[in-house]
Design a protein around this motif. Structure first.
Motif, short mmCIF file in Angstrom:
data_model
loop_
_atom_site.label_atom_id
_atom_site.label_comp_id
_atom_site.label_asym_id
_atom_site.label_seq_id
_atom_site.Cartn_x
_atom_site.Cartn_y
_atom_site.Cartn_z
N PHE A 103 -137.46 -40.42 -39.41
CA PHE A 103 -137.59 -39.05 -38.90
C PHE A 103 -138.34 -38.77 -37.86
O PHE A 103 -138.13 -37.80 -37.16
CB PHE A 103 -138.59 -38.44 -40.34
CG PHE A 103 -137.61 -38.31 -41.42
CD1 PHE A 103 -136.92 -36.96 -41.66
CD2 PHE A 103 -137.55 -39.14 -42.79
CE1 PHE A 103 -135.97 -36.65 -42.66
CE2 PHE A 103 -136.90 -38.66 -43.73
CZ PHE A 103 -136.01 -37.48 -43.73
N VAL A 142 -130.24 -39.44 -39.92
CA VAL A 142 -131.38 -40.26 -40.51
C VAL A 142 -131.01 -41.16 -41.51
O VAL A 142 -131.44 -42.23 -41.53
CB VAL A 142 -132.44 -39.24 -41.20
CG1 VAL A 142 -133.44 -39.78 -41.97
CG2 VAL A 142 -132.91 -38.21 -40.20
N LEU A 146 -135.55 -38.85 -35.26
CA LEU A 146 -134.88 -37.64 -35.36
C LEU A 146 -135.88 -36.46 -34.60
O LEU A 146 -134.98 -35.66 -33.68
CB LEU A 146 -134.74 -37.26 -36.81
CG LEU A 146 -133.82 -35.72 -37.03
CD1 LEU A 146 -132.63 -35.81 -36.31
CD2 LEU A 146 -133.85 -35.50 -38.66
#
Length: 192
Positions: free
Chosen positions: A64, A84, A67
């Protein structure tokens, strides 16, 4: 990782990028919403691949954070979840390579137990033992076969979604799943 970052992945990303370019404002909101909706399932995926809860949480958190750092390079925000998911799988592969080991064979530590209704104590013991047997057998499979089965039966992904997450073709997913199910069946038939 601090507990605040575990709940709010955007905060961790901001801390890491204070001296570099900041992610766009929509990245923080979008990544946080995605995290809240899918983090538990991705932690389950990583746990099934690695066998260690802390390592699973670390892999998901890093996916995450990655991302969030790369949000502006994402061609389609609708593809954030597959991105992800692929990052989590790659993180698991890296962990397994780095440590040169197969995943630990442990009890499910409550990850899968929470959603299962229990009728009696005897049923609970039998059910838990069956899950442990399946997890032991699953962890004996080669990594690619294990990944396909976990994505299919634990995350309930379709063949095209599995293919995208793993970076392989749908026909490879089908043949790998077929081989994996056969191997899993043989492992479960063997006396322990």
């Amino acid at each position: 990782m601090d507990s605040d970052a575990a709940v709010h992945p955007g905060r961790m990303a901001r801390r890491r990028t204070q001296h570099g370019p900041q992610p766009p404002p929509e990245a923080d909101t979008s990544v946080t919403a995605l995290y809240q909706a899918h983090a538990l399932g991705l932690i389950r995926l990583a746990y099934l691949m690695l066998g260690e809860r802390q390592a699973a949480e670390d892999v998901v958190q890093e996916a995450f954070a990655g991302l969030c750092r790369r949000w502006d390079k994402l061609s389609d925000p609708a593809k954030a979840l597959p991105y992800v998911r692929s990052s989590v799988l790659n993180g698991c592969r890296s962990q397994l390579r780095r440590h040169g080991r197969a995943p630990a064979v442990t009890a499910t530590a409550g990850l899968a137990d929470a959603a299962l209704p229990v009728v009696s104590a005897e049923a609970a013991v039998l059910s838990a033992e069956q899950r442990r047997s399946v997890l032991r057998a699953l962890r004996q499979l080669p990594p690619r076969q294990r990944e396909v089965l976990v994505l299919r039966f634990y995350l309930d992904l379709s063949e095209p979604e599995i293919a995208a997450a793993m970076g392989i073709g749908p026909s490879t997913v089908r043949s790998t799943a077929h081989r994996a199910l056969g191997a899993l069946g043989r492992l479960l038939e063997e006396p322990s």
